[in-house]
Design an enzyme around this catalytic site. Structure first.
Site, PDB file in Angstrom:
ATOM      1  CG  HIS A   1      -0.788   2.701   8.589  1.00 23.28           C
ATOM      2  ND1 HIS A   1      -1.221   1.766   9.497  1.00 23.28           N
ATOM      3  CD2 HIS A   1       0.444   2.301   8.215  1.00 23.28           C
ATOM      4  CE1 HIS A   1      -0.282   0.853   9.674  1.00 23.28           C
ATOM      5  NE2 HIS A   1       0.745   1.141   8.890  1.00 23.28           N
ATOM      6  CD  GLU A   2       2.214   3.841   5.266  1.00 24.42           C
ATOM      7  OE1 GLU A   2       3.286   3.704   5.883  1.00 24.42           O
ATOM      8  OE2 GLU A   2       1.458   2.884   5.015  1.00 24.42           O
TER       9      GLU A   2
ATOM     10  N   GLY B   1       0.795  -1.218   0.000  1.00 28.17           N
ATOM     11  CA  GLY B   1       0.000   0.000   0.000  1.00 28.17           C
ATOM     12  C   GLY B   1       0.826   1.266   0.000  1.00 28.17           C
TER      13      GLY B   1
ATOM     14  CG  MET C   1       8.274   2.421   2.826  1.00 29.04           C
ATOM     15  SD  MET C   1       8.163   1.107   4.080  1.00 29.04           S
ATOM     16  CE  MET C   1       9.325   1.745   5.275  1.00 29.04           C
TER      17      MET C   1
END
Ligand code: B3K
Ligand code: ZN
Length: 905
Positions: free
Chosen positions: A305-306, A269, A271
């Protein structure tokens, strides 16, 4: 390693600190697609904390892969005592502290693994987690070696006008021969897996914001020029994420600049590289015409999230890869909470907010139960903190991520939001700038809350899905309700059984519902007064009994409210009781759960009948219960859609003693048709009532209306005579101003056409392709819709899939495209993939082998599609074993070998 040798196992118990540390790294890249030169200058010193049992290591061992060696120098002098080998490079007889300069060459254009430095659409990108940095230069490529980086990029200016790396841009300028350079400095120490560079023809959407402490920050979303109009949502998501982390956790962005770059060839998805997140285009690009509501929500979640990794992962990182859940479980929990808060914040009132939070919780639990519980039941079962691996990339799993997030969530369930926050604060106070372990996190939670959490360690070390068996007894005379909870693992795979040592601390949220449908105030034996209507019981023994006092009439228990622990609850509800809970439970998660239990029970009974060709019939009480939900306008549309969607075929097959995908499909289709017929008028009314005319709105509320409306459409298409549904779907397809409605209409047409053997879908399918020919992410949907469509004897889907493999737009090297066709078929269309003739398995084997030669990480993911083979009916099992053996005989990569060898063991 020879082709067939069993690859080496890495064990957590063997962890030893590195013999050397690297304080600073200076990298110089001369970027040329086929031949990039990398000069690396390292300040190396002996690690004072290294275990010294075997004495002082004379040599420095660096990891390296797929590199061509050019030269080495030690303290500025050419150094000859260097041995280059398969796994890296040995620098012999080194002093205690020194400067090492290495020059090597790699070939990004030929790198189809998408690990290390590679070329995509003519631009350069990197992916280093977990072990890709060693494909760029020789290094101590392990997360407990943290260094500060200075990176100089040199490249042709016309071909690569933009040159990016981590941290701050400190210098840039022109060079002779049409070349230019840029120098970046990252002030924060980091492990090599967080290194990144990007070079190419890209443009950015920019925003300047001020963080809580008043500092100005530059935010950029970099994409190919034609994609610039699709970046607004990603930018908004980033800004929301930055604000949310300040408010909820007091964590501020620490760099002056934060960049997101989108790339179309990417293994996963996204990084979290420090300051330079690299994203799959799928999780960046969106506009209403090309992206669905789900895409919009996923982008917000992944951007969050990242970004959240900047603290949970980057500022505090993992000591070794066995600790992966330290950053992943925690960061998934954080992104789940972020999405829930975003949705709740958008709701009109607090009741709406609670419902919105529940919707998100239901979606997350559905994924956990379908994917992680299945993983826990198979040969890849492993604890949240694995004990061993062959290829670490195979352990970016549902267990490490999703079960890991549940293990983090349970601290919050036990200590409340404030207690959890105290634990987080202590964790950062103790460990900022360090590479640490899951134990360190647990200790911070324990110490901040004054609790002994020794037993809680088992959540990290035991694999398998725990089962909590519930027994209840009502004593009318004493007005007492006695609940007994017992825990165990049921039957588990041998991989899981080996790890199971004792009972867990299970936070078990419970409520009691009176005959009037209202929650009872709860007073436990020994308490002087009732406290609240939901209590979190702490189950620590194999069995414990809890007595509730002052219970005037026999209540119905609402168990494991909001799914307070990742366990299976066994309790013998009657269908009437489940219907009652579905109608009345004040816990929205358990309302949904009651409907799912009801449906699952019926569907499994029907699947058993279908397996022996017995006639099928559906309990009228079930139809009535679903009808009430469908027509209950006090429930949010998003919730109703989730409640009315039957459990997936994959989940149901997994619940059978012997998985029989064909029988499950027959049963599920039967129920869908019965619900369609019995509630036809209601579906039609709901379809009309929940249209969203006018300009597209990306709000959760509007998305809920679309979801419910499109579910209604799909049910209507199950009718014996689907003419009305086909008319509605065709009109919806033609008039759609957004991808959610267009794709849903097309999916319904494809299924209706398959069932009726008609050509209803042909024209819209062609139209869809022509309309979006230049939108790769939409063409992915075009492939996926066809791979997951319903099949018939006359038109099995495997034929369509094989035909599409030869389509000019198909490209095995692009992971998104491979996933859209191959994975969608193998994992998203069980009834067709598990065709009795084994044609699906033969196709699977061919594709795993083909991918293995190009991209082992993607191949290994596909390889997992057959890992539960032992749980299927004997005829399928035999064919699956043949296919697995076929792959085992041919696979070359460690990645695929680990999966198929574990499956066959
Ligand atoms: N940390 C990366 C995953 C890397 C996967 C390597 N095979 C993305 C994430 O979880 O945020
Ligand atoms: Zn992550």
């Amino acid at each position: 390693m020879s082709d067939t040798a069993t690859p080496a196992v890495i064990r957590r118990a063997d962890y030893a600190p590195p013999a050397f540390l690297i304080d600073t790294v200076a990298l110089e890249f001369d970027l040329v697609a086929e031949r990039t030169t990398v000069k690396s200058t390292l300040r190396v010193r002996r690690n004072p904390d290294a275990a010294n049992a075997s004495g002082r290591a004379p040599h420095l061992e660096l990891m390296g892969e797929a590199l061509e060696f050019v030269s080495a120098a030690l303290d500025g002098e050419p150094y000859a005592a260097v041995r280059v080998h398969e796994r890296g490079l040995t620098v012999e007889n080194v002093p205690d502290a020194f400067e090492l300069t290495l020059v090597g060459i790699c070939n990004p254009a030929a790198n189809t693994t998408l690990s290390g430095l590679y070329v995509s659409s003519g631009n350069f990108f990197t992916q280093c987690e977990a072990e890709g940095f060693r494909r760029i230069t020789w290094f101590l490529d392990r997360p407990d070696v943290m260094s500060t980086y200075t990176v100089t990029l040199r490249a042709d200016k016309a071909a690569y006008p933009v040159l990016l790396s981590n941290g701050n841009l400190v210098e840039e300028g022109d060079l002779p021969d049409g070349r230019h350079f840029a120098r970046w400095e990252d002030p924060f120490r980091k492990p090599s897996y967080l290194f990144a560079l990007v070079a190419g023809k890209l443009v950015a959407l920019e925003e300047r914001i001020r963080t809580g402490s008043g500092k100005e920050k530059l935010l950029q979303v970099w994409v190919e020029p034609h994609d610039l109009p699709k970046t607004r949502h990603a930018m908004d998501s980033l800004i929301h994420a930055i604000r949310w982390d300040e408010e909820r956790f007091g964590l501020e962005l620490d760099l002056d600049r934060f960049m997101i770059v989108a790339v179309s060839d990417f293994n996963m998805g996204a990084m979290e590289n420090k300051g330079l997140n690299i994203f799959n285009t799928k999780y960046v690009l969106a506009n209403p015409e090309t992206a669905t509501d789900t895409d919009f929500a996923n982008i917000e979640a992944v951007v969050g999230h990242e970004y959240f990794h900047n603290w949970t992962g980057n500022r505090v990182t993992c000591r070794d890869w066995f600790q992966l859940s330290l950053k992943e479980g925690l960061t998934v929990f954080r992104d789940q909470e972020f999405s829930a808060d975003m949705e709740a914040g958008n709701a009109a009132n607090s009741a709406g907010g609670a419902a919105a939070r529940a919707t998100k919780r239901i979606e997350d639990v559905r994924v956990l139960r379908q994917m992680q519980f299945a993983e826990d039941a198979g040969p890849m079962a492993h604890p949240v903190r694995p004990e061993s691996y062959v290829e670490i990339n195979n352990f970016y799993t549902m267990t490490v991520y999703e079960k890991g997030a549940e293990v983090v969530r349970m601290y919050q369930t036990l200590f409340g939001r404030d207690g959890f926050r105290k634990g987080m604060d202590l964790y950062f106070k103790r460990h900022d700038g360090q590479a640490v372990t899951c134990d360190d996190f647990r200790h911070a939670m324990a110490d901040a809350n004054g609790r002994d959490l020794a037993q809680y360690e088992r959540w990290y070390s035991q694999a398998g899905t725990p089962r909590v068996t519930v027994q209840t007894r009502y004593d009318e005379a004493a007005r007492r309700y006695v609940v007994t909870l017992a825990q165990g693992y049921g039957e588990a795979s041998s991989a899981a059984r080996e790890t199971q040592k004792g009972p867990l601390l299970i936070p078990f949220a419970i409520g009691l519902i009176g005959p009037d449908g209202r929650d009872l105030p709860l007073r436990l034996e020994g308490e002087t007064e009732a406290r609240g209507t939901t209590r979190v019981l702490e189950l620590t023994d194999t069995a414990q009994t809890y007595t509730f006092e002052d219970v005037a009439a026999k209540p119905l228990p609402s168990l494991l409210r909001n799914f307070s622990a990742p366990v299976i609850v066994e309790y013998d509800y009657s269908n009437d009781e489940l219907a009652f809970l579905l109608a009345h439970d004040s816990d929205p998660f358990n309302r949904w759960e009651a409907g799912q239990r009801l449906a699952t029970r019926e569907l499994l009974a029907l699947a058993a009948r279908a397996a022996s060709d017995a006639p099928l019939a559906l309990d009228d009480a079930v139809v009535a219960a679903f009808g009430r939900v469908l027509n209950d306008e006090t429930l949010s549309p998003a919730f109703r859609e989730l409640a009315l969607m039957l459990p997936s075929e994959a989940y149901l097959a997994e619940q059978m003693a012997e998985s029989n995908p064909a029988a499950v499909h027959t049963a599920r289709q039967f129920v869908r048709r019965r619900l369609a017929q019995a509630l036809k008028a209601d579906w039609l009314a709901v379809y009309q009532r929940h249209r969203t005319p006018g300009a597209y709105q990306a709000t959760p509320e509007a998305a809920g209306h679309r979801a419910l409306k499109n579910l209604a459409l799909s049910y209507l298409a199950e009718l014996e005579d689907p003419a009305e549904a086909v008319r509605l779907a065709t009109a919806q397809y033609d008039a759609a101003n957004n991808m959610t409605d267009r794709a849903a209409a097309l999916a319904t047409l494809l299924n209706a056409a398959a069932t009726a053997g008609s050509t209803w879908a042909d024209e819209p399918l062609d139209d869809f392709y022509r309309r979006f020919e230049n939108e790769p992410l939409v063409i992915d949907k075009w492939f996926a819709l066809q791979a997951t469509q319903r099949g018939t004897k006359a038109r099995p889907v495997i034929e369509t899939v094989r035909r599409l493999m030869a389509h000019p737009a198909f490209n095995l090297k692009n992971p998104n495209r491979a996933r859209s066709l191959i994975f969608s078929f193998c994992s998203g269309n069980p009834a067709q993939f598990h065709a009795p003739d084994g044609s699906g398995y033969a196709f699977w084997a061919e594709q795993v082998i083909a991918l293995d030669a190009l991209n082992p990480q993607v191949a290994a993911r596909l390889a997992r599609a057959l890992e539960l083979w032992r749980r299927f009916t004997p005829a399928l099992r035999e064919k699956m074993r043949e296919a697995l053996e076929n792959v085992a005989a041919q696979a070359k990569s460690r990645d695929v070998r680990e999966i198929v060898e574990k499956a066959l063991a």
